[in-house]
Scaffold this motif. Structure first.
Motif: not given
Length: 238
Positions: A97-111, A130-135
């Motif tokens: 989860h730690a591999d992508f949740v921080p970037q997911l959080d950044e996207l949420q803040v942006y939205l 999205i592509h910063s964490f999706s892979d």
């Protein structure tokens, strides 16, 4: 534009078999997230100006559902399974989860910033985030399924124990979601190959179609399916 992320193959088994159902249920849940991410990527560059706010609701609901899913995993589901599988048996699931949740959080803040009109919507920025964490997220979604393999669970859990855990997960989920967002999203981002998911009672599905979906009806137009499970065209008209 990159090709859509492929949906996960369903693990072998029968949904009526309690030990096999656990991994199948997890794969089906993960496929709703993949459907949601693919829908965001497909629509992001071409959202009409008058549809930006509904699209933001769709995007934020996708992210909220992923967060909600992980929260239940980390606070109840995985700890409950580890009581018999052994402490740390599912640690990789937590760690990834730690591999992508921080970037997911950044996207949420942006939205949310765009939603509050503090920043202008930019589809290319959305895609980059999205592509910063999706892979990493897609790898995690696939890695998690084998950890719930039927024989592994059958060795330590009875059918009743797993059914009780599953019932508790559903109870927690239904008590902690926004019915006007999470349930309609689950319908429009489901996978036609698994019509049994989400495993909601028929009255709840009917309520979602006829009542809960109304409040944010324009948002659900971005889903790959309509509220009855019929595939949509990608385009959303202005």
């Amino acid at each position: 534009m990159p090709a859509p992320y492929p949906l996960l193959d369903m693990p072998p088994g029968d949904i009526k078999n309690t030990h096999e159902f656990t991994a199948m249920h997890m794969a089906a849940a993960h496929n709703t997230f993949i459907q949601g991410i693919n829908a965001i990527v497909a629509h992001a560059p071409t959202v009409p100006p008058n549809k930006i706010q509904p699209f933001l609701i769709f995007c934020l609901t996708v992210l909220d559902n992923i967060h909600h899913h992980h929260h239940i995993e980390e606070t109840y589901f995985f700890p409950e399974l580890e009581k018999k599988l052994g402490e740390g048996a599912l640690s990789r699931n937590y760690e990834e989860h730690a591999d992508f949740v921080p970037q997911l959080d950044e996207l949420q803040v942006y939205l949310k910033t765009v939603q509050e009109e503090e920043e202008k919507y930019d589809g290319m920025v959305l895609l980059e985030k999205i592509h910063s964490f999706s892979d990493s997220m897609m790898l995690h979604l696939s890695h998690e399924i084998p950890t719930l393999e039927a024989n592994r669970l059958k060795a330590v859990f009875t059918e009743k124990e797993l059914k009780d855990i599953d019932a508790k997960v559903l109870s927690i989920a239904l008590k902690t979601i926004d019915f006007y967002k999470a349930i309609p999203l689950g319908l429009v981002c489901s996978n036609p190959a698994t019509p049994w998911f989400p495993p909601l009672p028929l009255p709840v599905k009917l309520a979602a179609r006829w009542w809960y979906s109304r409040r944010y009806s324009e948002a659900w137009e971005f889903g790959p399916l309509d509220l009855y499970g019929k595939p949509r065209e990608v385009s959303v008209k202005a």
